[in-house]
Every structure is written in structure tokens, then in C-alpha cells.
Design an enzyme around this catalytic site. Sequence first.
Site, PDB file in Angstrom:
ATOM      1  N   ARG A 124     174.387 -35.987  32.080  1.00  0.00           N
ATOM      2  CA  ARG A 124     175.582 -36.166  31.212  1.00  0.00           C
ATOM      3  C   ARG A 124     175.906 -37.631  30.936  1.00  0.00           C
ATOM      4  NH1 ARG A 124     177.724 -31.510  33.979  1.00  0.00           N
ATOM      5  NH2 ARG A 124     177.287 -29.740  32.629  1.00  0.00           N
ATOM      6  N   LYS A 146     174.708 -47.145  18.963  1.00  0.00           N
ATOM      7  CA  LYS A 146     174.131 -46.003  18.233  1.00  0.00           C
ATOM      8  C   LYS A 146     172.769 -45.690  18.840  1.00  0.00           C
ATOM      9  CE  LYS A 146     176.192 -46.365  13.649  1.00  0.00           C
ATOM     10  NZ  LYS A 146     175.918 -46.632  12.227  1.00  0.00           N
ATOM     11  N   GLU A 188     167.687 -57.302   8.038  1.00  0.00           N
ATOM     12  CA  GLU A 188     168.900 -56.839   8.732  1.00  0.00           C
ATOM     13  C   GLU A 188     169.751 -58.024   9.195  1.00  0.00           C
ATOM     14  OE1 GLU A 188     169.941 -53.712   8.944  1.00  0.00           O
ATOM     15  OE2 GLU A 188     168.322 -52.318   9.468  1.00  0.00           O
ATOM     16  N   LYS A 230     178.186 -58.432  14.432  1.00  0.00           N
ATOM     17  CA  LYS A 230     178.089 -57.018  14.813  1.00  0.00           C
ATOM     18  C   LYS A 230     179.084 -56.693  15.917  1.00  0.00           C
ATOM     19  CE  LYS A 230     175.636 -52.958  15.278  1.00  0.00           C
ATOM     20  NZ  LYS A 230     174.440 -52.204  15.040  1.00  0.00           N
ATOM     21  N   GLU A 240     182.518 -45.890  13.514  1.00  0.00           N
ATOM     22  CA  GLU A 240     182.240 -45.949  12.071  1.00  0.00           C
ATOM     23  C   GLU A 240     183.174 -45.091  11.233  1.00  0.00           C
ATOM     24  OE1 GLU A 240     177.995 -46.313  11.042  1.00  0.00           O
ATOM     25  OE2 GLU A 240     178.456 -45.084   9.301  1.00  0.00           O
ATOM     26  N   ARG A 244     182.664 -50.501   9.984  1.00  0.00           N
ATOM     27  CA  ARG A 244     181.274 -50.436  10.459  1.00  0.00           C
ATOM     28  C   ARG A 244     180.343 -49.854   9.400  1.00  0.00           C
ATOM     29  NH1 ARG A 244     178.950 -48.781  16.468  1.00  0.00           N
ATOM     30  NH2 ARG A 244     176.771 -49.158  15.918  1.00  0.00           N
ATOM     31  N   ASN A 248     175.789 -50.413   6.839  1.00  0.00           N
ATOM     32  CA  ASN A 248     174.764 -49.564   6.224  1.00  0.00           C
ATOM     33  C   ASN A 248     174.404 -50.022   4.814  1.00  0.00           C
ATOM     34  OD1 ASN A 248     174.587 -47.720   8.436  1.00  0.00           O
ATOM     35  ND2 ASN A 248     176.579 -46.921   7.815  1.00  0.00           N
ATOM     36  N   HIS A 251     171.219 -48.946   3.115  1.00  0.00           N
ATOM     37  CA  HIS A 251     170.624 -47.860   3.893  1.00  0.00           C
ATOM     38  C   HIS A 251     170.604 -46.522   3.166  1.00  0.00           C
ATOM     39  CE1 HIS A 251     170.864 -50.884   6.972  1.00  0.00           C
ATOM     40  NE2 HIS A 251     170.378 -50.097   7.908  1.00  0.00           N
ATOM     41  N   HIS A 255     167.008 -45.276   3.334  1.00  0.00           N
ATOM     42  CA  HIS A 255     166.612 -44.060   4.063  1.00  0.00           C
ATOM     43  C   HIS A 255     165.866 -43.092   3.151  1.00  0.00           C
ATOM     44  CE1 HIS A 255     169.699 -44.418   7.595  1.00  0.00           C
ATOM     45  NE2 HIS A 255     168.673 -45.233   7.725  1.00  0.00           N
ATOM     46  N   HIS A 269     161.318 -49.956   8.325  1.00  0.00           N
ATOM     47  CA  HIS A 269     162.760 -49.743   8.124  1.00  0.00           C
ATOM     48  C   HIS A 269     163.418 -50.965   7.470  1.00  0.00           C
ATOM     49  CE1 HIS A 269     166.843 -48.400   8.815  1.00  0.00           C
ATOM     50  NE2 HIS A 269     167.093 -49.526   9.465  1.00  0.00           N
TER      51      HIS A 269
HETATM   52  P1  NAD Z   1     159.980 -50.899  16.444  1.00  0.00           P
HETATM   53  O1  NAD Z   1     160.716 -50.599  17.679  1.00  0.00           O
HETATM   54  O2  NAD Z   1     158.971 -49.924  15.976  1.00  0.00           O
HETATM   55  O3  NAD Z   1     159.312 -52.324  16.628  1.00  0.00           O
HETATM   56  C1  NAD Z   1     158.507 -52.832  15.608  1.00  0.00           C
HETATM   57  C2  NAD Z   1     157.072 -53.081  16.092  1.00  0.00           C
HETATM   58  O4  NAD Z   1     157.052 -54.308  16.796  1.00  0.00           O
HETATM   59  C3  NAD Z   1     156.530 -52.027  17.047  1.00  0.00           C
HETATM   60  O5  NAD Z   1     155.157 -51.880  16.810  1.00  0.00           O
HETATM   61  C4  NAD Z   1     156.744 -52.670  18.418  1.00  0.00           C
HETATM   62  O6  NAD Z   1     155.823 -52.215  19.368  1.00  0.00           O
HETATM   63  C5  NAD Z   1     156.496 -54.118  18.089  1.00  0.00           C
HETATM   64  N1  NAD Z   1     157.171 -55.100  18.919  1.00  0.00           N
HETATM   65  C6  NAD Z   1     158.472 -55.096  19.305  1.00  0.00           C
HETATM   66  N2  NAD Z   1     158.746 -56.251  19.927  1.00  0.00           N
HETATM   67  C7  NAD Z   1     157.618 -56.977  19.943  1.00  0.00           C
HETATM   68  C8  NAD Z   1     157.287 -58.272  20.403  1.00  0.00           C
HETATM   69  N3  NAD Z   1     158.208 -59.097  20.935  1.00  0.00           N
HETATM   70  N4  NAD Z   1     156.018 -58.704  20.270  1.00  0.00           N
HETATM   71  C9  NAD Z   1     155.075 -57.914  19.672  1.00  0.00           C
HETATM   72  N5  NAD Z   1     155.331 -56.713  19.185  1.00  0.00           N
HETATM   73  C10 NAD Z   1     156.603 -56.243  19.317  1.00  0.00           C
HETATM   74  O7  NAD Z   1     160.959 -51.099  15.207  1.00  0.00           O
HETATM   75  P2  NAD Z   1     162.209 -52.062  14.977  1.00  0.00           P
HETATM   76  O8  NAD Z   1     162.002 -52.653  13.653  1.00  0.00           O
HETATM   77  O9  NAD Z   1     162.476 -52.926  16.127  1.00  0.00           O
HETATM   78  O10 NAD Z   1     163.396 -50.996  14.907  1.00  0.00           O
HETATM   79  C11 NAD Z   1     163.418 -50.003  13.918  1.00  0.00           C
HETATM   80  C12 NAD Z   1     164.179 -48.821  14.434  1.00  0.00           C
HETATM   81  O11 NAD Z   1     165.511 -49.220  14.755  1.00  0.00           O
HETATM   82  C13 NAD Z   1     164.299 -47.702  13.427  1.00  0.00           C
HETATM   83  O12 NAD Z   1     164.015 -46.491  14.073  1.00  0.00           O
HETATM   84  C14 NAD Z   1     165.764 -47.728  13.029  1.00  0.00           C
HETATM   85  O13 NAD Z   1     166.267 -46.465  12.670  1.00  0.00           O
HETATM   86  C15 NAD Z   1     166.411 -48.227  14.269  1.00  0.00           C
HETATM   87  N6  NAD Z   1     167.703 -48.864  14.061  1.00  0.00           N
HETATM   88  C16 NAD Z   1     168.734 -48.489  14.863  1.00  0.00           C
HETATM   89  C17 NAD Z   1     169.944 -49.086  14.743  1.00  0.00           C
HETATM   90  C18 NAD Z   1     171.060 -48.746  15.682  1.00  0.00           C
HETATM   91  O14 NAD Z   1     172.182 -49.194  15.460  1.00  0.00           O
HETATM   92  N7  NAD Z   1     170.797 -47.994  16.733  1.00  0.00           N
HETATM   93  C19 NAD Z   1     170.145 -50.087  13.787  1.00  0.00           C
HETATM   94  C20 NAD Z   1     169.082 -50.454  12.969  1.00  0.00           C
HETATM   95  C21 NAD Z   1     167.847 -49.836  13.121  1.00  0.00           C
HETATM   96  N1  GLY Z   2     173.024 -50.363  12.104  1.00  0.00           N
HETATM   97  C1  GLY Z   2     174.309 -49.971  11.695  1.00  0.00           C
HETATM   98  C2  GLY Z   2     175.272 -49.802  12.792  1.00  0.00           C
HETATM   99  O1  GLY Z   2     175.000 -50.062  13.929  1.00  0.00           O
HETATM  100  O2  GLY Z   2     176.345 -49.372  12.552  1.00  0.00           O
END
Ligand code: NAD
Ligand code: GLY
Length: 369
Positions: A124, A146, A188, A230, A240, A244, A248, A251, A255, A269
Site C-alpha cells: 500500500r 507522477k 522539456e 517545477k 493538477e 500544473r 503539459n 503534450h 501524445h 517523448h
Molecule cells: P528513458 O528512461 O527511456 O531514458 C532515455 C534513454 O536514455 C534510455 O535508453 C535510457 O536507458 C538512457 N539513459 C538514461 N540515462 C542515461 C545516462 N546517464 N547515460 C546513458 N544512457 C542513459 O526516457 P526519458 O526520456 O528519460 O523519459 C521518458 C519517460 O518519462 C516517458 O515514459 C514519459 O512518459 C515519462 N515522463 C514522466 C513524467 C512525470 O511527471 N512522471 C514527466 C515527463 C515524462
Molecule cells: N510532466 C508534467 C507534470 O509533471 O505535471
Amino acid sequence: MTQATTLRVDLGARAYDIVVGNDLVATAGAKMAGVLAQPRTLIVTDTNVAPLYLKPLEDSLDREGIEHASMVLPAGEGTKDHEHLNQLTDWMLGQRVERSTCVVALGGGVIGDIAGFAASMVLRGIDVIQIPTSLLAQVDSSVGGKTGINSRFGKNLLGTFHQPILVLADIGTLETLPPRQLLAGYAETVKYGLIEDADFFEWMDTNGVAFCGGDREIRREAVLRACAAKAETVAEDEKETGRRALLNFGHTFGHAFEAETGYGDALLHGEAVAIGMMVATELSVLLGLCPPGDARRTRAHLEKLGLPTGIAHITKPHWTADKLIGHMMSDKKVSAKRPTFILTRGIGKAFTTQDVEAQLLHDFLRGLL
Ligand code: NAD
Ligand code: GLY
């Protein structure tokens, strides 16, 4: 070497620190010791990040007498699914996780999102520490709580709000990030300027090339300013219901493009967000809301850095306006069957609206295709 700076996400009983600086992976144990409820962690990382940063993290935990076990998931967006979530939660339970054990997400946004989601469900809800290693994760996904995975109905449709107890953004890890991933995270980062801080946009316009070239001080300042924006937004509107939603920007369109390209390497992304921000800006110009000069400046900035700004960059054999609108209707921000758009009155002046007429949207998208 630049100094580490600590920001606070002001969420009352759930407040936490974001530390931005260098060598934070190698010194993580000492930073974590003060916030752990028990000296025991479960590390989640991916196949790209593990060979680079898992050992230094484990060594730092050993130095503080903090127990650790680790799970290495496949790198890539495909990992944010039911199957990997099940594997992860089974592994945690198999490790005899306790309520005061802490999950450590070491990696990009994919790892942060799935590890955070698992932490929010197991027993939980247990603590999670985010150690973001991609730029996108440092400026956005690791902060704000998130979590989630993708569903066949759309992106991030299953998830929770589960704030971390600490975020350690080690700028040095950006040096191993592939350039395309760095640029995706750049989208971003500059987003904060485009939505509500024209001064930050100007600063990024001046310093973006140095940022991408590897200037550590510029990178530190950019990540810090993005995290500060942020943190302030999340403290004001954690769930949100208002401000907040501006985060987006780009987005709703982004998306839809990601859904059509299958959430993979074809379109990252951050690339989808860059194109989405430009499309939202162009729609704002069409509606007479945004001065065309601001749209030109936005495009010129993104293109100068090498980011995609239009769907001409995407291979899109079977796209139609109806398909894209269909994806927009599966977005989390749909309410009363209408998609929510983040539009802009100019650089630094984004706002949310549902007031985009269906036929106009359809014609606009057809025009893009
Ligand atoms: P990711 O986690 O896939 O990382 C990108 C690539 O870089 C991967 O291949 C990873 O293995 C590699 N990598 C990461 N750090 C590295 C480093 N220091 N050196 C070498 N390689 C490295 O993708 P991302 O772009 O980090 O994140 C995208 C994801 O985040 C999406 O799923 C998106 O929906 C999510 N997201 C979430 C939020 C949130 O608020 N939770 C906000 C924006 C995006
Ligand atoms: N990435 C958008 C948020 O965290 O609200």
C-alpha cells in the site's frame, strides 16, 4: 567542480529536497542516510544505466552500511507496461520488502515512472528516492510524484501521485546520455520558459548551444531553474487541478504523435513534445492568440538546437486527422468529452482551454498532414 544546490518541494508533511550538482550518484548513500526509514533499499534501473552508474551507487550505499538489492529492467519506453510492472512488484515481494524499505529509481523517466508506480502500490505504498540520469528525468519526471505505465488505450493512463522523499539530480550523468536523448530532454527544459518564464526562454536562447555542447555550469543552472519552476508549480497544485496542467504544453498533440508512432525510437517523448509545442503555438497563431513573431522565435530556437518542429520529421504513412483526434480523446486531460489544449498568447504566456472548435481542429490537423 560546481557545488550542489538544494531546493525544497514545499508539500507539508510530504515535502522533500531536490539536490542538483555533480558526483551525486557516487555520494548518494551519504545524502540518503538522513531520509531512509531503515538502512535498506531496492534499486531499480535499466540495461543502459546499470553498467554506468549501478556500481558507484552500490559502493556509496556500502560506505553508509545501507543494504541494497537491484533489478535491471530493459531500457526503453516498452518497459512501462503491465508485464514489467508485474515482474517488478513480484521481485520486490520476493525480496521480502518491508513498509520502511525504500525503492531507489536510478535511470530516466521510464525507470522513475515504473519504479515510482510499483513503490506506490507495494504494501500500500513505500518510500521512493529518484536518482534521475536523463535530462528529461532531471528537469521533469523525477519531480512532482507522477508515476505510471502505458496502456493499450494510451500513454500514462495507469498511475498514481506518489511523491519521492528525495531527488538527486547528478548533472555529471548527462555526459553519457546519447545526444538525441539530451535534445529530447532539452525540449522539456525550454518548455518552462515557453509556458510562463520569458526570461528563462531568453536565457536558454543565449545558452542553449553551450548547454548542448556540455558546459557543466550552464547545465547545472538550467536544471536548477527548471527544477525550481517545477517545484513551485507542484507545491501550488500537486494534483493538477490548475497551474500544473500548463506543464503539459505540447503534450496533447505530442501524445497523439507518440501513439501513432508506437512509443518507440521512431519518435522520443521529448521530440514529440517539441513538435507538439510548435503545433500548439501554430494553432494559437491561427486562433489570433499568439503573435506570429513569437511563433517564429520559438521555431528558430528549437531548430537552432536541432529539435524537430513539425510532423514532416515523422514517418507517418497512415495518419489522418480523425486518428490523431481519436488519440487526443484518450488523453487524461479529456473532460466532458472535450480534449484540453495548452495554448499560448506568446512566449511565457501559456494557458489551458477546451475552447477549440471541433471542425477547426480537424481542418488544422488536415492542413498539417
Ligand atoms: P528513458 O528512461 O527511456 O531514458 C532515455 C534513454 O536514455 C534510455 O535508453 C535510457 O536507458 C538512457 N539513459 C538514461 N540515462 C542515461 C545516462 N546517464 N547515460 C546513458 N544512457 C542513459 O526516457 P526519458 O526520456 O528519460 O523519459 C521518458 C519517460 O518519462 C516517458 O515514459 C514519459 O512518459 C515519462 N515522463 C514522466 C513524467 C512525470 O511527471 N512522471 C514527466 C515527463 C515524462
Ligand atoms: N510532466 C508534467 C507534470 O509533471 O505535471
